[in-house]
Each structure stands twice: as C-alpha cells, then as structure tokens.
Design a protein around this motif. Sequence first.
Motif: not given
Length: 769
Positions: A214-237
């Motif tokens: 459970v801890d490992a899966e939670a950590e994976m989704y936490e990292v995925a959340r951070e990547i998703a946040v960064a993807a919306q902050k960093i726009r194309p270009g």
Amino acid sequence: MAYFLVTALLILLAAGVASLLDYYGNRKTFPWYAQITLMVAWLFPFSIIVILPLDLASTLYRNCVADGKEVCSKPWAYVDEGFLWVFWQLVYWTMFNLTWFIIPIMQSWIRSGEFTPLRKLLGAIKDYLIYYAMVGAVGVVFLIYVLASKVFRETSDLLAFAMAGANAWGLLLVTVMLGYGLVEVPRGLWFHASAHWSLRYLEFHAPRRKEAMVDAEAEMYEVAREIAVAAQKIRPGDPLRYIVDKLLKKCPLASEGRAYDNDEHPPDLTIEYFRDLHARIKRAVRIQDRSQAQYEFLLRKAFLFQDIIANESSTDHIFRSSLVTIRDDQYKQFKLKLYWYWYIWIKPTLLRTASVIFALASIALVWSESTFQYKDIANITLSIPALILGNAGYLILQIVSTSFVLYMCTCAYSSLFRVKIFDIYELVPQHHSDEGSLLFIAAYLCRLTFPLCYNFLNMVNDEEDSVFVKYQGKNVNLAPLLGEGYNRWLPMMIAIIAGVTLVNLHGKIMRLFKIKNYFYETIASNDADTEEGRTIIEQERSIEERKQNRGTYAYSSHGLNVSSDGSQGGGGARSQTAKDYLAKYRSGALGAGGGSSSNDRESLLNSRPSMSSDTSEEGGGSAGNVGSMFSRGAGAVSNLFKPSASAGGVASSRPVGGSRVSGGQGRFSRFDDEERGKQVSSSSARPSSPPRVGRKFGVGATAAAASSGSSQSANGAKGSGVLSPPQNPAGTFALGFSGGGRGSGGGSIASATPKTKPKPSPTNVFGDL
C-alpha cells in the motif's frame, strides 16, 4: 580432452548462471551493458566450484612427478600450471575492477535522474569519488602507518598490498556470511518441511507485506500527481517542456487530465527539481513492482499451505482444493493422488533428509574452521576435509573438494541473497529484481570469491602447492596486522557467529527493543500480527474462491488453475505496468466494477469480519480508509488521493473510549452470498476479541474514522488535487491503519472497486516452494 571438458563445464555453469539471473531479473528490460556486467560478475564467483578442485588434483599430479615416483597416474581433467595461473589472474583482476570501479559507477548511473548520458556518467563518477573519499578518510591513519612501516620497492609490492587489503575485507565478509548460512540453510529446510509452521510464518508477515504494498502504491500515485501538476504548469513552448514530456512517457498515469487545486503551489520547477522527480518515479515503480510481487507470492504460498494442512487427514489420498481445477481427463485421479503424495509425504521427507545431511556438513565445517590452525601449532590434523583428502586419489579428491566448496558457496551466497538494504536493494524472484539489486549482489559475490577459496585451502592444509596459493599466497601476508595470523585465526569466529544464529540471539535482542521479528523459531498463534495476517489471508482466499465460482480466472498457489473455458492457467502473477495502472485508473473513474455487479461486490464487502483501528496517530493526522482491493494490489489505489468525507473519514465504528476492536479468531468463513442472495454480517461471521493493540492494519467492513478533533491528513489534502477519482457507489470496505509507514500522518484514503486480476504467467506445476 581435459580442456574440452573444462570448457564444457564452464559453458554449463554459464547456462545455469544465466538462468539464475533471468529468474531474479528481466533480461527483456535490462540494458545490454548491465546484462554483460551481471553475467561476468556472477559467473566468475561460481566458477571456483569447477576450477578449484581441478587445481588441487593437477597440483597433486605435478608433485608426484616432481618427487620422481614411478607410478603417477594422470587425472582425467588435468590442466597445466600456466593455464591455471592465467585463469586466476584473469578472474581476480576482472572481479577486482568490477567490484571497486565498474559496478559502483553503473549503480549510480542506473539510479540517476539525469536526462542525458553524459550527465548521467558525470554524476555517477562524482558520486563514486565522494563515496570513496569518505571511506578512504577512515583509513588514512592506517595507511600512513603501513607506508611508514613497509617499504615498497616495486610497483608489484603496492599492487600486492592492495590485494591484501581487499582479501582481508573479503575474509571478514566470508566469516559473517558463512557462519550465518551454515546454520540457516539446514534449519530452514527443516522448518519449511512443516506446513503448519510455514503458514504461521506467512501469517505473521502478511500485514507487513500488505502495508509495504500500500505504501509503495501510494508513493507512486503521489509522484504521478506531482508530474501532472508540473505538466499543467509547464506549457508547450517552455524550455523545460521536453523534460515534462519524458516524465509523462515514463508515467502515463500522470497524463490522465484532471483538474487540480489552484491553491496548490508546486516547488520551483527547475531542472534540479525534475531530475529528482525523475529519480523518484524510477524508484517508485521499482519498489511498487517488488512489493506487490512479494505480497502475491506470500498469498500463493499461504493458500498452498492451507490446502496441505486440510489434506493431511485425507484417507483416500486425493488432493482437494477449492482453488485447484484440473482438466477432466483420464489422468485426473492420478494427478490428484500424485499431488497428495508430493505435498504430504515426498516433499517434506526430502526436505528433512536434506536438512540432516546439510546439518552434518555444517558441523564438519564449523569444526574444521575452528581447528585447522593446529596443524601449524602442534602438527595435528583435526580438519575433517584435510583428513578425508590426506591420502585420497584424484577422483575422491575432486568429488569431496567440489562438494565442500559447493556447500560453502551455497551457505555464503544464500546469506548474501537475503540481504536487504532498506528499499534500495533486495532480490525478489520471478523477474522482479531490478538491475541495481543484482549489481549489488554481484559486487559482493566478487568480494567473497577469493577469500572463500583461500579459506578452503587453509582448511585442507594445502602447503602452498596449488597454483591459487602460489599466485595469492604472499599477497595476503604482506600487509602488517593483516597477514598470516589474521587469515588463519579470523575463521574461528565462524563458530561464534553460528552459535549466535543457532540460539536466535539476534532475534531475542531485537524483541528486547520492541522490534518484533521471528526467525526459524516457534511463533505464537495468538500473536497480534499473526491473527491479523490470518484474517488478511482468509479474506484474500474468499475473494479468489468467489471468482472461481463466477467462472473468472483466479491465480493459484499450485499453478494448476484453468479458466472457465478449460485452458491451463498458472500462478506467478506479474506486477502491472504503468499502462495497466492507467487502464485501471480510467475504469475506476468510470465506475467500472471489475467484472462483477455492484450488488455482488457489496455483498462480499459487507460479509467480511470487522476490525476497526484506532484513528489517532502520534504526530497528528487521521487513519483513513483504503479500498477493499488494496488487499489485491494496484487496482485500488485509484482512489488514494480522494478527499475524505467529513472530518477526514466516515462515521466511526470505534467504541467509546477509543479501544480497538480486534477482528476475529482466525476462523475461515465461506461466503455464499450469491447463492443465498443475502449478506452475512461481519459480527456474525467472526466474534470480537478483547481489546488489544495491534499493527497498522485493521481489516473490516466498516472503517474507523478520524476523531472530530483530528486534522485532515497530508494524503487526504493532496487527494483533492490531480488524481482524485469519483466516489465508489458500491459501498466502502476499509483497511484502516493507525501508524502508516509513510510518515506520521496515516492518511485518509477512500475505498476502491474490486477488479478481476489479470491472468498471470504460468509457473511450475508444484508451485514455487
């Protein structure tokens, strides 16, 4: 002819090593440079099983000829001194460079979060220099003493001193690993012959495996959340967008477009931040795959031992199991009888017989390690291998020496395979070990090889006749304080380490400091962790049985399952890839039921026994709800970051006063909700036991909610962000945990929908045990 035979033996050994590497690792995903390094670093340490006995036999023949004896029969696998000298020189310096230079740099390369090969290489070299600068600082005083007291007239003297230091460190490792393995190998075989003890051991470890998953899966989704946040902050270009695209490719789960909380401000999105994030996602995927596989293996073994115990009293000698289905043909009864005799009679007998033989070999080796020094002191030979090989012929010499070297390698290397360095390095079978863990083991195999050879030759009282000793002998005696005395008397510590292991002194000391762990010893059946693990395993089995009743595929501990269409199935489920997680996540967002109706799912969930957990945790935070299929693995984590209901959870079922309600007495309940068309209440399925303090998991049909004064956990707060699937309409089944492994916050984690497991890859008919 002799060289052809040696070549054939080395080829067979290479095939065995390649199979072993493929058993632990995954050759389809490992880079080519890692595969070559692993093959060489694992093959040379095992090659001593073949070459060292040949060295002894060939040396005996050369001594016979040198003494002028008339009758000197040539051994069937004679190799000349020049070949052996080149071989030992090649093996030693190859392993030396692998151990101290190539493997450490390659490990840093693999862990690196850099995005270009050049930066990876520079970062790996930097880490290497920093590490060995810190290690070298410790030995500066000793180095000054050695340089002051020893005159190095030639470069070869300096190299020999380096070999002496490496050999001294390796001999210390051999002493520890061999002392532990000489006891654990035979004792482990004896204990594993008992299905009752093995099941109890798995029950004790089940909550920890589940928590780690459970801890490992939670950590994976936490990292995925951070990547998703960064993807919306960093726009194309943006100049950094190409890095974000690489991270999204490595983690498709983060590409699932969901609205995030605008009030959430990520850290500065710099190249350093993305480098660390890249390293984190690589580590999260690796640990998640490993932890889920270990939990699946534990369940398969536990199901098998449950069946073995249930079939012990069978009078018709037919193996019966609710999880085993066999093709209905003319050999069905024969197969069932064969399974019964194998699991109930043949396999335990073989394990106990091997245990007795290995125990005798361990006693002989411990005695020999403690007494071979007296050959130089009083000219008395007390070492058992030396007594056997004293007047033996070539054939007996090679058989006996090969047997002892093989057993010594088995004990030392098996102890090394058990080593776990936090969550970084650990060997997990069936392709779930990453290249970093295999390289770590390879480095220590190389460190153990030559000291193990030298120790064996000392034990058989080889009088500096073998080519190995001629090449290595003077080097190990060169350094002050690490010469003849060190190499001869340090092995006596093996007897002490073996004695400590035999009485489980390390386990008793750990329990004095409230660190509960059992080794090969009696495990109390009423232990809190054991009862909790028993509940987890029984509930997992009920899910698998219900899947089979519905005709869906369910994995088996025996590898004998067939699907509803009659095709052969098997155990050994592999962990899902990132694309599988994305598919599960999307299906969870759409409210998919994983192949069963919501009524069936609710019937199953409500029929489970209740085990509420205390909601408070030291350091603040609330205990939350984990979906029922957290017990199954990755499919349930789609709801990890959903905001809790009111005050961080659902209404609490915890009694007044905060006492913990323990779940059940470990009785297995058969659920037939579909046939009867009604639900079985958790209170009737299993009586409550007196209040006690348990581990982190409490498994039940209702969740222990946070107290009104507790604050929302960090995970719950983050759950309102990018990856927050909708509420589960099928009802809530909670796995509350009051002291999570992911910090002091515990977390409020919503439930998820059960999903049907993907069909695993086939395994051996007789399982993995």
